[in-house]
Design a protein around this motif. Sequence first.
Motif, PDB file in Angstrom:
ATOM      1  N   VAL A   1       0.855  -1.177   0.000  1.00  0.00           N
ATOM      2  CA  VAL A   1       0.000   0.000   0.000  1.00  0.00           C
ATOM      3  C   VAL A   1       0.891   1.226   0.000  1.00  0.00           C
ATOM      4  N   LEU A   2       0.732   2.004  -1.030  1.00  0.00           N
ATOM      5  CA  LEU A   2       1.651   3.104  -1.236  1.00  0.00           C
ATOM      6  C   LEU A   2       0.946   4.413  -0.935  1.00  0.00           C
ATOM      7  N   ASP A   3       1.614   5.302  -0.194  1.00  0.00           N
ATOM      8  CA  ASP A   3       0.947   6.588  -0.060  1.00  0.00           C
ATOM      9  C   ASP A   3       1.454   7.538  -1.136  1.00  0.00           C
TER      10      ASP A   3
ATOM     11  N   PHE B   1       5.821   5.669  10.747  1.00  0.00           N
ATOM     12  CA  PHE B   1       5.030   4.482  11.046  1.00  0.00           C
ATOM     13  C   PHE B   1       3.596   4.738  10.596  1.00  0.00           C
TER      14      PHE B   1
ATOM     15  N   LYS C   1      -5.309   4.542  10.013  1.00  0.00           N
ATOM     16  CA  LYS C   1      -6.069   4.536   8.768  1.00  0.00           C
ATOM     17  C   LYS C   1      -5.311   3.777   7.680  1.00  0.00           C
ATOM     18  N   MET C   2      -4.036   4.109   7.616  1.00  0.00           N
ATOM     19  CA  MET C   2      -3.171   3.440   6.645  1.00  0.00           C
ATOM     20  C   MET C   2      -3.080   1.962   6.979  1.00  0.00           C
TER      21      MET C   2
ATOM     22  N   LYS D   1      -5.722  -0.147   5.635  1.00  0.00           N
ATOM     23  CA  LYS D   1      -5.581  -0.471   4.208  1.00  0.00           C
ATOM     24  C   LYS D   1      -4.544  -1.558   3.996  1.00  0.00           C
TER      25      LYS D   1
ATOM     26  N   GLY E   1      -6.057  -4.667   4.744  1.00  0.00           N
ATOM     27  CA  GLY E   1      -6.998  -5.003   3.673  1.00  0.00           C
ATOM     28  C   GLY E   1      -6.312  -5.721   2.520  1.00  0.00           C
ATOM     29  N   VAL E   2      -5.075  -5.303   2.249  1.00  0.00           N
ATOM     30  CA  VAL E   2      -4.344  -5.936   1.149  1.00  0.00           C
ATOM     31  C   VAL E   2      -3.914  -7.345   1.525  1.00  0.00           C
TER      32      VAL E   2
END
Lengths: 396, 280
Positions: free
Chosen positions: B13-15, B184, B188-189, B192, B195-196
């Motif tokens: 998951v990339l921001d 870190f 919220k992140m 996700k 979720g992955v």
Amino acid sequence: MFIDFFYKLKDQGVPVTPTAFLTLHKALSRGLIQSLDDFYTASRSILVKSERYFDLYDQVFAHHFEGAELTDAMGLELDELARALLEQWLQDPKTIADALGMDAAELQKLTPDELIEYFKERLKEQTERHDGGNRWIGTGGTSPVGHSGHHPGGMRVGGMSRNKSAVKVAMERRYKDYSLQGPLTRAMMGEALKRLRHLRPSGPRDQINIDKTIYQTMKNAGEIEIVFDRSLKDRLKVILAIDNGGWSMDPYIPVVQTLFDYTRAQFKALTTLFFHNTIYDTLWGDPARYRKPRPIQEFVRQDPDTRLILVGDASMAPYELMAQDGSIHIAVRSGMPSIECLKFLAQTFKHCVWLNPTPRYQWDYTRTIGLIAQIFPMFELTIDGLEKAIAHLMSK
Amino acid sequence: MTTNNFTGASHYVLDAELAQIVNVSMALEMPLLLKGEPGTGKTMLGHAIAESLKMPLIVLNVKSSMKLVEALYQYDTLTRLNDSRFGDSNRDVSDIEAYIRMGKIGQAFIAENRCLLLIDEIDKADTDFQDDMLDVLDQMSFDIMEIDKTVKALQRPVIIITSNAKKDLSDPFLGRCNFHHIAFPDPKMMRKILGVHFPDISDTLVENAIAAFYRLRQIDGLEKRPATRELINWIRALQSDADFNPKQLVKNDLPFLGVLFKKSRDYQTAVEQVRRRVKY
């Protein structure tokens, strides 16, 4: 372009280099940066090379592009308060409006930024209505964008919503904790340990022992056998002397002691000794400074390469340092003023430092700090200071 | 130079901020230095970029005793010595080049296709290593002394460098890298990320586990705070326990703490803390 910004960073103490600045321009000229948000991330990653300066960068960025006030603690506090107010406002406009004596409908016409400005103005005026202010609600809280749905196969940049402008991100000062200027705390232990690991001379590792190789080869009748030696690691001896008298030192003693105990394995010997305020003719092996006296004259018998690390606030009445019988303990009558004893120690061990938990900007206010700093190189008891102290101890 | 932009991979998951930095670094052909706490996915990022841009990945795991030469090439003198004595190999003993083997950086240089070179945990090596590597990465070439040959990079590899410690690397080194610090992930992140990794996990479990996880991370005096990896393993453990009910977590009934805390002292502190909270 952005030359002002560059120099502002430099002025504020972010170590930026012209090369990096040129790289940034390369990125700009290739059209890689198309918005202020892009500029914020790209220029940070190109110009700023340590998370320690991210906080400073954020401040300068906010200042330059938004006119936020720079390193003004009061201003920042107001910012935070105003933002907290905004959060509450979004949840419950009526209460806030009432508290500020405003009409909710009128406030609703303002944009968030105007609101923040408005709140700030109000806060400046009536500082007593701060009670709810330190309740700081989650930074990303206002994000209304749905992004929790995921696509099992691919991903995902689109999912991340950053509904704040770069300036607002900068104003959040997310990197405050990485600033290395505060005093040493337990939390920083790991990092401080890393600094201490430098306190180790390391020679070359694997060496062929030619003599033994020839001998073994001969013994094998010409069958070559190579003999490797591990080079001897000459390890350091360290004497740690801690001022454990007086309340001012209390929070730091366990930190410093644990710190050095953890690294004990890498030293040949680590001796922890104690003193109160300053050193007369004895240091003590026990924290109570009663049972195990260690006269400083005996230290001449120690290896002169021993590293001496003193930890103390170096703050006391000047006579304690200068007078012949200066000790505040009546039983201690050394006949030599403490300052002479300190000089004696500094001569005995040429590698010595004094770590002081008092912040550097306060050093000038205490006379004895200045006097002792003339004898021992003095460093702040912070990560930065520790690093400098280690560098000093390791220099020849 | 490349039009391929990095947008994320199947397990990463990339921001947006990081994606931007990765793309800028690739376009500028500069190494990207990543720092951050363990468990923030520094190494994973390298894997993710390689996967999404379909580049071969070459990983150089830096060790404390490593010399730069080892990463470039190795001259296998011992084999040559043995070959010369026994003569039972099909290598030509007089040809030194037959005994030169490429190290990881060397492999990345001679690769036909543009590849991704991940230099993992560079802070483990001493500063000499870092400074020497600088020149090599800057010039994109190195000399093999034994045969007096220069190896030039056929394709400039994409270089990702990770550093665990918060220790500073030398200034000239930093000057040639782009830098990013991965913080870190916030809850919220984290949601996700989970979720992955767990596409069909129940929401209650995720919510409660994350809440408990961040509570546990805040315990004072931990030597090693649990990171993403530990959380993922913990959730796996929770899922595999048939008797487990996500609602337990809210009541601070936390099983399998050993998955999260790997040091015995940390484990004890955590257990104590949890027990104390249950009382109230």
